[in-house]
Structure formats: C-alpha cells, structure tokens
Design an enzyme around this catalytic site. Structure first.
Site, PDB file in Angstrom:
ATOM      1  N   ASP A   8       0.855  -1.181   0.000  1.00 34.99           N
ATOM      2  CA  ASP A   8       0.000   0.000   0.000  1.00 34.99           C
ATOM      3  C   ASP A   8       0.895   1.237   0.000  1.00 34.99           C
ATOM      4  O   ASP A   8       2.095   1.155   0.298  1.00 34.99           O
ATOM      5  CB  ASP A   8      -0.896  -0.025   1.249  1.00 34.99           C
ATOM      6  CG  ASP A   8      -1.680   1.262   1.423  1.00 34.99           C
ATOM      7  OD1 ASP A   8      -2.297   1.710   0.445  1.00 34.99           O
ATOM      8  OD2 ASP A   8      -1.649   1.819   2.539  1.00 34.99           O
ATOM      9  N   LEU A   9       0.321   2.379  -0.317  1.00 34.71           N
ATOM     10  CA  LEU A   9       1.128   3.597  -0.438  1.00 34.71           C
ATOM     11  C   LEU A   9       0.939   4.522   0.773  1.00 34.71           C
ATOM     12  O   LEU A   9       1.801   4.612   1.636  1.00 34.71           O
ATOM     13  CB  LEU A   9       0.764   4.313  -1.743  1.00 34.71           C
ATOM     14  CG  LEU A   9       1.834   5.202  -2.376  1.00 34.71           C
ATOM     15  CD1 LEU A   9       3.110   4.440  -2.660  1.00 34.71           C
ATOM     16  CD2 LEU A   9       1.297   5.804  -3.675  1.00 34.71           C
ATOM     17  N   THR A  42      -2.698   0.714  -4.472  1.00 32.33           N
ATOM     18  CA  THR A  42      -3.095   1.972  -3.856  1.00 32.33           C
ATOM     19  C   THR A  42      -4.472   2.431  -4.308  1.00 32.33           C
ATOM     20  O   THR A  42      -4.977   1.989  -5.344  1.00 32.33           O
ATOM     21  CB  THR A  42      -2.055   3.069  -4.194  1.00 32.33           C
ATOM     22  OG1 THR A  42      -2.461   4.324  -3.649  1.00 32.33           O
ATOM     23  CG2 THR A  42      -1.888   3.214  -5.702  1.00 32.33           C
ATOM     24  N   LYS A 213      -8.437  -4.320  -4.315  1.00 32.07           N
ATOM     25  CA  LYS A 213      -7.008  -4.645  -4.302  1.00 32.07           C
ATOM     26  C   LYS A 213      -6.806  -6.160  -4.264  1.00 32.07           C
ATOM     27  O   LYS A 213      -5.877  -6.682  -4.885  1.00 32.07           O
ATOM     28  CB  LYS A 213      -6.328  -3.987  -3.103  1.00 32.07           C
ATOM     29  CG  LYS A 213      -6.242  -2.473  -3.187  1.00 32.07           C
ATOM     30  CD  LYS A 213      -5.394  -1.921  -2.036  1.00 32.07           C
ATOM     31  CE  LYS A 213      -5.322  -0.405  -2.061  1.00 32.07           C
ATOM     32  NZ  LYS A 213      -4.417   0.135  -1.028  1.00 32.07           N
ATOM     33  N   ASP A 236      -2.376  -0.462   5.773  1.00 34.52           N
ATOM     34  CA  ASP A 236      -2.740   0.191   7.037  1.00 34.52           C
ATOM     35  C   ASP A 236      -4.211   0.555   7.152  1.00 34.52           C
ATOM     36  O   ASP A 236      -4.640   1.065   8.186  1.00 34.52           O
ATOM     37  CB  ASP A 236      -1.925   1.478   7.210  1.00 34.52           C
ATOM     38  CG  ASP A 236      -2.442   2.599   6.326  1.00 34.52           C
ATOM     39  OD1 ASP A 236      -2.537   2.403   5.084  1.00 34.52           O
ATOM     40  OD2 ASP A 236      -2.767   3.672   6.865  1.00 34.52           O
ATOM     41  N   SER A 237      -4.999   0.314   6.085  1.00 39.79           N
ATOM     42  CA  SER A 237      -6.367   0.828   6.118  1.00 39.79           C
ATOM     43  C   SER A 237      -7.376  -0.182   5.585  1.00 39.79           C
ATOM     44  O   SER A 237      -7.025  -1.268   5.126  1.00 39.79           O
ATOM     45  CB  SER A 237      -6.439   2.131   5.314  1.00 39.79           C
ATOM     46  OG  SER A 237      -7.615   2.845   5.626  1.00 39.79           O
ATOM     47  N   ASN A 239      -9.297  -0.165   2.957  1.00 37.81           N
ATOM     48  CA  ASN A 239      -9.268  -0.514   1.537  1.00 37.81           C
ATOM     49  C   ASN A 239      -8.172  -1.528   1.220  1.00 37.81           C
ATOM     50  O   ASN A 239      -8.080  -2.019   0.103  1.00 37.81           O
ATOM     51  CB  ASN A 239      -9.113   0.735   0.666  1.00 37.81           C
ATOM     52  CG  ASN A 239      -7.798   1.455   0.879  1.00 37.81           C
ATOM     53  OD1 ASN A 239      -7.245   1.458   1.979  1.00 37.81           O
ATOM     54  ND2 ASN A 239      -7.286   2.083  -0.163  1.00 37.81           N
TER      55      ASN A 239
END
Length: 289
Positions: A8-9, A42, A213, A236-237, A239
């Site tokens: 992830d970004l 992302t 994703k 971290d989230s 999505n």
C-alpha cells in the site's frame, strides 16, 4: 519463498510527508534484485504513483484506484474495470446535491469540482468552530494531502462529463463532517454493483463490484504465474483488507487500526519508522517480525 510483495502507499510506503524513505527505497530495490516482484497497490491513480516514483529509479506494477486498474512497470494499462458511466454520473449528481467534495479517477486525470476546495474550507471552519477540541492544523494537513496528488482537472459540475466517453474508475467522496460521511456511506451501502471502502478518516470510495485490491492481486499473481501462497502484502487501512486477506503472508503497519492488525498474520513498524523496509527484510531473510 515469497515471490511477490504488494505494498500500500499512503500510511504504509509513504511517510507523513508523503515521501518514500531511503530505507524503504533500498529495501524495495533489494527485493527486486533478489528476484521478488514488487507491486504498489493503492487508492491513488497510476499516474500519481508514477509522479511519486519520479527520480527514485523505481519501476513496479501498479494496482491503482483501489484495484480498478492494473498498469505494467512500463506504464502500459494491463487491465481496468470502470464503473458504469450512467451510474457514475448519477453518483456524482447525488454527491453534488449533498455538498460533497469529490474526486473521479479517469485514464489520465483526477476530475474534481471547481468549488470543491471552497466546500472543504467552509466545512473546516464549521467543524472547528463547533468543536474547539478539533485541531484545524490536522484538518488542513488532511486537505493538503488530498490536494497534493498529480493530475487534477476541474469541472463546474458532473454535467460537464456527459458524453465525454471517459472511463471512470474510482469515485472518492471527502468530508470533515462525520454525519455527512455516515449519510453518504449509508446511501451507497446497498448498491450491489459497487464496492465501497474507506482509505482514510474523512473519505469513502466507490468502485465497480469487481474492483478491489484483493481481486487485482489475484489477477496479477495469475498473470505472473505466482501462487497466492507465495505472495505477501502490507497495508494500514480498510481498503487494504481485501488484499491482506488473500495474500499468503500479510502485515499491518504499526499505525494501522486494531481491526486491520487483527486481520493480518503480523504487525510491522509504523510508516514513520520504515515499517515497509522492516517487513521486506524479514521476508527476504526468512524471519518473523
């Protein structure tokens, strides 16, 4: 042996200043040198990721728009799953009616209303004047992070997009008003042909039901002849959950919410402490975090 790592970004590979640290950069290049395919997954648009990669020497596959697009390392589109055009225009019409700031990801631009930033400035004043405990600096930082993306194109209203023939991959709605966000999420929750996710505190995002994703990671692993058990992912989230759940080995960032941490095999360091590098190095050297 891990053969593919999906990163992830925001809140993961990027630090709080929206940069890739030298340690994270070195770890990615180290993985690539050791024959590991590195993929950025992302909610951002692929061209925005390419802008972030500028001057780093990085080239990776990019899963963009929360899985609605997959681009090859050379920038060519490999696959895309756009939202139905009429449905997208209806969504934007509703968001305008409700006074939302929004962003629409197309092939080469992020479309947003001309008055969108004014709407957020008004919300910022309203929220902070009504609640002295809320930090206006934090709200400004969140807004500036949103505006820091590359490729904005401004429109007067969604009617400007009628008949353009554009593909719409991702619609992001953003608000500092918690009640407004809840209303928005509730309004779209029952829509069976859409996926609704959140990538940060102040937003929700809409994609085609076949775009996530996790789905994109599955497709890409198959394209590269890599078994999912030989993949790893870090995020971290919310999505990120779909890819964290399908990857053979998953890690939550130390700055992730507890629900994300509980959904992963392990927890790495926070993004401000080079958690991605820590995770990659543990994978390459075959150690547990």
């Amino acid at each position: 042996m891990v053969k593919l790592i999906a990163l992830d970004l925001d809140g993961t590979l990027l630090n709080e200043d929206n940069y890739i640290s030298d340690k994270n950069l070195d770890a990615i290049k180290f993985a690539q040198t050791n024959g590991v395919e590195v993929v950025v997954a992302t909610g951002r648009a692929h061209f925005d990721v390419q802008s972030i990669f500028k001057d780093t020497g990085l080239q990776t596959w990019i899963i963009g728009a929360n899985g609605a697009t997959i681009h090859q390392p050379n920038g060519e589109l490999f696959q895309s799953v756009p939202i139905n055009r009429n449905e997208a225009l209806n969504i934007l019409g509703w968001l305008e009616q409700e006074g939302f700031y929004y962003e629409v990801f197309s092939n080469d631009s992020i479309i947003t209303p001309q008055n969108g930033r004014e709407l957020l400035a008004i919300e910022m004043d309203r929220v902070t004047s009504g609640n002295p405990d809320v930090s206006i600096e934090q709200l400004k930082h969140a807004a500036e992070k949103q505006y820091s993306q590359t490729g904005f194109s401004f429109i007067h209203s969604s009617k400007d997009l009628t008949g353009t023939g554009m593909d719409f991959y991702n619609i992001l709605a953003f608000s500092f008003d918690e009640d407004k966000l809840k209303r928005g999420k509730a309004h779209f929750k029952g829509t069976t042909d859409l996926t609704i996710v959140s990538s940060a505190k102040h937003n929700f995002e809409l994609e085609h039901q076949n775009a996530s994703k996790g789905i994109a990671l599955n497709i890409l692993a198959s394209k590269l002849n890599i078994d999912l058990k030989d993949t790893a992912a870090v995020g971290d989230s919310y999505n990120d959950l779909s890819m964290l759940r399908v990857a053979g080995r998953s890690a939550a960032m130390g700055n992730a919410p507890d629900e994300i941490k509980k959904s992963c095999h392990e927890v790495t360091l926070p993004n401000v402490e080079d958690g991605v590098a820590h995770f990659i190095n543990s994978l390459i050297h075959g150690t547990k975090i």
